[in-house]
Motif scaffolding. Structure first.
Motif, PDB file in Angstrom:
ATOM      1  N   ASN A  88      -0.258  21.257  69.666  1.00 35.08           N
ATOM      2  CA  ASN A  88      -0.759  20.137  68.885  1.00 35.08           C
ATOM      3  C   ASN A  88       0.264  19.680  67.853  1.00 35.08           C
ATOM      4  N   ASN A  89      -0.111  18.614  67.125  1.00 32.31           N
ATOM      5  CA  ASN A  89       0.781  18.042  66.122  1.00 32.31           C
ATOM      6  C   ASN A  89       0.684  18.861  64.839  1.00 32.31           C
ATOM      7  N   ASP A  90       1.416  19.956  64.814  1.00 30.73           N
ATOM      8  CA  ASP A  90       1.396  20.877  63.694  1.00 30.73           C
ATOM      9  C   ASP A  90       2.844  21.129  63.287  1.00 30.73           C
ATOM     10  N   ARG A  91       3.070  21.280  61.991  1.00 29.50           N
ATOM     11  CA  ARG A  91       4.439  21.491  61.515  1.00 29.50           C
ATOM     12  C   ARG A  91       5.068  22.725  62.163  1.00 29.50           C
ATOM     13  N   ASN A  92       4.232  23.732  62.486  1.00 36.62           N
ATOM     14  CA  ASN A  92       4.754  24.932  63.143  1.00 36.62           C
ATOM     15  C   ASN A  92       5.300  24.643  64.532  1.00 36.62           C
ATOM     16  N   ASN A  93       4.863  23.531  65.140  1.00 37.88           N
ATOM     17  CA  ASN A  93       5.335  23.170  66.464  1.00 37.88           C
ATOM     18  C   ASN A  93       6.572  22.277  66.433  1.00 37.88           C
ATOM     19  N   ALA A  94       7.005  21.895  65.237  1.00 39.61           N
ATOM     20  CA  ALA A  94       8.221  21.094  65.127  1.00 39.61           C
ATOM     21  C   ALA A  94       9.415  21.898  65.643  1.00 39.61           C
ATOM     22  N   GLN A  95      10.376  21.203  66.195  1.00 38.88           N
ATOM     23  CA  GLN A  95      11.576  21.844  66.747  1.00 38.88           C
ATOM     24  C   GLN A  95      12.814  21.314  66.028  1.00 38.88           C
ATOM     25  N   PRO A  96      13.956  22.001  66.213  1.00 39.73           N
ATOM     26  CA  PRO A  96      14.241  23.156  67.059  1.00 39.73           C
ATOM     27  C   PRO A  96      13.557  24.437  66.561  1.00 39.73           C
ATOM     28  N   ILE A  97      13.391  25.375  67.496  1.00 38.71           N
ATOM     29  CA  ILE A  97      12.877  26.698  67.177  1.00 38.71           C
ATOM     30  C   ILE A  97      14.058  27.634  66.965  1.00 38.71           C
ATOM     31  N   VAL A  98      14.005  28.403  65.886  1.00 37.71           N
ATOM     32  CA  VAL A  98      15.069  29.359  65.566  1.00 37.71           C
ATOM     33  C   VAL A  98      14.542  30.773  65.794  1.00 37.71           C
ATOM     34  N   VAL A  99      15.307  31.564  66.547  1.00 36.99           N
ATOM     35  CA  VAL A  99      14.919  32.936  66.864  1.00 36.99           C
ATOM     36  C   VAL A  99      15.973  33.897  66.320  1.00 36.99           C
ATOM     37  N   ASN A 100      15.517  34.939  65.617  1.00 31.13           N
ATOM     38  CA  ASN A 100      16.421  35.988  65.143  1.00 31.13           C
ATOM     39  C   ASN A 100      16.394  37.147  66.136  1.00 31.13           C
ATOM     40  N   HIS A 101      17.570  37.618  66.510  1.00 27.64           N
ATOM     41  CA  HIS A 101      17.660  38.655  67.540  1.00 27.64           C
ATOM     42  C   HIS A 101      18.833  39.559  67.219  1.00 27.64           C
ATOM     43  N   HIS A 102      18.763  40.807  67.690  1.00 29.90           N
ATOM     44  CA  HIS A 102      19.833  41.736  67.334  1.00 29.90           C
ATOM     45  C   HIS A 102      21.177  41.344  67.962  1.00 29.90           C
ATOM     46  N   LYS A 103      21.148  40.472  68.991  1.00 20.13           N
ATOM     47  CA  LYS A 103      22.390  39.975  69.570  1.00 20.13           C
ATOM     48  C   LYS A 103      22.836  38.662  68.935  1.00 20.13           C
ATOM     49  N   GLY A 104      22.141  38.256  67.905  1.00 18.89           N
ATOM     50  CA  GLY A 104      22.520  37.036  67.198  1.00 18.89           C
ATOM     51  C   GLY A 104      21.413  35.998  67.215  1.00 18.89           C
ATOM     52  N   ARG A 105      21.488  35.069  66.298  1.00 16.57           N
ATOM     53  CA  ARG A 105      20.483  34.021  66.211  1.00 16.57           C
ATOM     54  C   ARG A 105      20.616  33.032  67.366  1.00 16.57           C
ATOM     55  N   MET A 106      19.511  32.347  67.640  1.00 15.87           N
ATOM     56  CA  MET A 106      19.494  31.312  68.654  1.00 15.87           C
ATOM     57  C   MET A 106      18.573  30.200  68.189  1.00 15.87           C
ATOM     58  N   ALA A 107      18.969  28.952  68.438  1.00 18.04           N
ATOM     59  CA  ALA A 107      18.117  27.796  68.171  1.00 18.04           C
ATOM     60  C   ALA A 107      17.980  27.008  69.462  1.00 18.04           C
ATOM     61  N   ILE A 108      16.781  26.483  69.702  1.00 14.21           N
ATOM     62  CA  ILE A 108      16.524  25.802  70.959  1.00 14.21           C
ATOM     63  C   ILE A 108      15.698  24.547  70.737  1.00 14.21           C
ATOM     64  N   ALA A 109      16.044  23.476  71.457  1.00 15.59           N
ATOM     65  CA  ALA A 109      15.283  22.230  71.459  1.00 15.59           C
ATOM     66  C   ALA A 109      15.008  21.855  72.906  1.00 15.59           C
ATOM     67  N   HIS A 110      13.798  21.387  73.163  1.00 15.29           N
ATOM     68  CA  HIS A 110      13.308  21.224  74.531  1.00 15.29           C
ATOM     69  C   HIS A 110      12.700  19.844  74.738  1.00 15.29           C
ATOM     70  N   ASN A 111      13.026  19.233  75.861  1.00 15.14           N
ATOM     71  CA  ASN A 111      12.421  17.979  76.296  1.00 15.14           C
ATOM     72  C   ASN A 111      11.769  18.220  77.653  1.00 15.14           C
ATOM     73  N   GLY A 112      10.433  18.118  77.716  1.00 12.97           N
ATOM     74  CA  GLY A 112       9.758  18.327  78.989  1.00 12.97           C
ATOM     75  C   GLY A 112       8.463  19.083  78.831  1.00 12.97           C
ATOM     76  N   ASN A 113       8.038  19.742  79.890  1.00  6.99           N
ATOM     77  CA  ASN A 113       6.788  20.490  79.870  1.00  6.99           C
ATOM     78  C   ASN A 113       6.842  21.585  80.931  1.00  6.99           C
ATOM     79  N   ILE A 114       6.497  22.808  80.537  1.00  4.44           N
ATOM     80  CA  ILE A 114       6.546  23.959  81.443  1.00  4.44           C
ATOM     81  C   ILE A 114       5.176  24.164  82.077  1.00  4.44           C
ATOM     82  N   VAL A 115       5.124  24.210  83.405  1.00  4.25           N
ATOM     83  CA  VAL A 115       3.836  24.297  84.085  1.00  4.25           C
ATOM     84  C   VAL A 115       3.292  25.723  84.150  1.00  4.25           C
TER      85      VAL A 115
END
Length: 491
Positions: A88-115
């Motif tokens: 839904n239209n929630d600030r938590n759903n805003a992108q990009p998404i940033v992930v912290n990981h022991h192999k380093g940070r990652m940020a991701i932005a997505h266009n589309g829809n996963i079935v």
């Protein structure tokens, strides 16, 4: 245009030197604002340190000068314009998404829809993953992160993740040292890259964003391809290319993309003008003037006028400060915006037989209001032409068409006279679905997806909830989609 919502716009920059990458992404997102107006975000990478900001709202409202200054300088950055199709239209759903990981940070932005987002999310939750949003992008992020554990590089993890996620996705992914871009094997959504004179590379959903930041178009990223930008230059992984039939969303050409963009070598403006010309051949009308509904109906109107010989005229003044009607959440909000978005030029239509060209007719509410405006301005007749075929089925690949009972063509049993009566037009014409391929110069049924127009689904469709916080797909829709998919396999 009424009732449609599209997915998003993605943008990324990779440079060797420290620069104001935040401003570059800002201009890129501004150029892609038509792809989503709910929320936006930018992540800046300065020698592996991620600084980011995202919020609901338009690009120029969210990213004020102080916010851009706070993001600082960097070498790599990605950004995102969003309209929700999953989540839904929630600030938590805003992108990009940033992930912290022991192999380093990652940020991701997505266009589309996963079935298969629901199934993947269930699997990840049972394994201990904790989700902070209802977006399918977070599912993609977690799948990549999980694959990253046993992968030698971020692009290798992306390749492994592509074997698990299904559906439409054009991604830009940023690690501490790299920018990665990829498209799903069907190539539902566009993605391209270019290069600036300073040596930096730009990735964007559309070529119009390359133009906005002074980048020269290099090429489209192919369906299934993973392109990595790093200190080693530009590398390509084509292991997933040619795995599946090419199925670019035909609605990118009919509505979503900006007319000045070039998608896979084809002019969006040219495709829309061709659709208008085909309409003129399929539905000839005795009329005095052809006008288009701004903005995406204008190109088709020009094509209709040129083919028919009926003069083209400017029929509306558009309030430039009102966003796309379909992006306003809630039907009441959409109708309110129509009232202040368009104003008819009375002298252009008074006493005339008018051909009114729009990019599509979905629920029929907006076109009904527009027709009433044109009649109130004195038009003798109003003949409505849609440069898209009738919508018949739900879309699971990023266009939020998910309820057949709300589609006017379905409500009226595809009877043109019934539709015309319901919207208040003298006649209605839709582009013949069997001529869709002609607008982009393809062979019939090849190279594009027209599932929402009844031409069958290229993938399996969602069989459960979008996620536990979203509504279930109705049994009726599910059965219809399965039948369509089986038809596609037989063909």
């Amino acid at each position: 245009m009424s009732g449609l919502r599209e997915e998003c716009g993605v943008f990324g920059i990779y440079g060797e030197t420290t620069q104001d990458v935040a401003s570059t992404v800002y201009y890129g997102l501004f150029a892609l604002q038509h792809r989503g107006q709910e929320s936006c975000g930018i992540v800046v990478n300065d020698d592996g340190v991620f600084n980011y900001y995202k919020d609901n709202g338009l690009v120029n409202d969210v990213f004020t000068k102080p916010v851009l200054k706070e993001l600082g300088l960097g070498q790599i950055a990605i950004g995102h314009d969003r309209y929700s199709t999953t989540g839904n239209n929630d600030r938590n759903n805003a992108q990009p998404i940033v992930v912290n990981h022991h192999k380093g940070r990652m940020a991701i932005a997505h266009n589309g829809n996963i079935v298969n987002a629901f199934e993947l999310r269930q699997e990840l939750e049972l394994a201990g993953s904790i989700f902070h949003s209802t977006s399918d992008t977070e599912v993609i992020a977690y799948v990549i992160t999980k694959e990253r554990i046993n992968s030698g590089s971020i692009e290798e993890a992306v390749g492994k993740a592509m074997e698990k996620i299904d559906g439409a996705y054009s991604l830009v992914i940023m690690s501490p040292q790299k920018l990665v871009a990829c498209r799903d094997p069907h190539g539902f959504r566009p993605l391209c890259y270019g290069k600036r004179s300073d040596g930096s590379y730009i990735v964007a959903s559309e070529t119009c964003a390359l133009d906005a930041v002074g980048a020269e178009f290099v090429r489209d990223i192919d369906p299934g391809e993973i392109v990595t930008f790093s200190k080693d230059g530009v590398t390509s992984d084509r292991a997933h290319c040619d795995e599946k039939p090419h199925k670019m969303c035909i609605f990118e050409y009919l509505y979503f993309a900006r007319p000045d963009s070039i998608i896979e070598g084809r002019s969006v403006h040219g495709a829309r003008a061709k659709a208008g010309a085909l309409l003129a051949m399929q539905y000839p009308v005795d009329a005095d003037i052809v006008i288009g509904v701004p903005d995406s109906g204008l190109d088709a109107a020009i094509g209709y006028a040129e083919q028919s010989g009926i003069p083209y005229g400017m029929g509306f003044i558009k309030n430039k400060y009102i966003g796309r009607t379909f992006i306003a959440p809630g039907q009441k909000n959409r109708e309110d915006k129509v009232r202040i978005k368009l104003n008819v030029i009375r002298s252009a239509v008074k006493g005339k037989r008018v051909v009114l060209v729009d990019d599509s007719i979905v629920r029929g509410t907006t076109i009904t209001r527009i027709i009433s405006l044109v009649r109130a301005a004195g038009a003798k007749e109003v003949h409505v032409m849609s440069s898209a075929p009738p919508f018949t089925d739900a879309c699971y690949y990023g266009v939020d068409v998910d309820s057949k009972e709300n589609l006017i063509a379905c409500q009226c049993d595809y009877d043109m006279e019934k539709i015309a009566k319901k919207v208040g037009a003298d006649s209605v014409g839709y582009l013949d679905v069997n001529t869709l391929h002609m607008i982009i110069g393809n062979k019939a049924g090849e190279g594009f997806c027209a599932a929402c127009f009844g031409k069958g689904y290229p993938t399996q469709i969602p069989t459960g909830q979008k996620d536990r916080f979203e509504e279930k797909i109705s049994k009726k829709q599910e059965e219809k989609a399965k039948e369509s998919y089986e038809m596609y396999l037989r063909v």
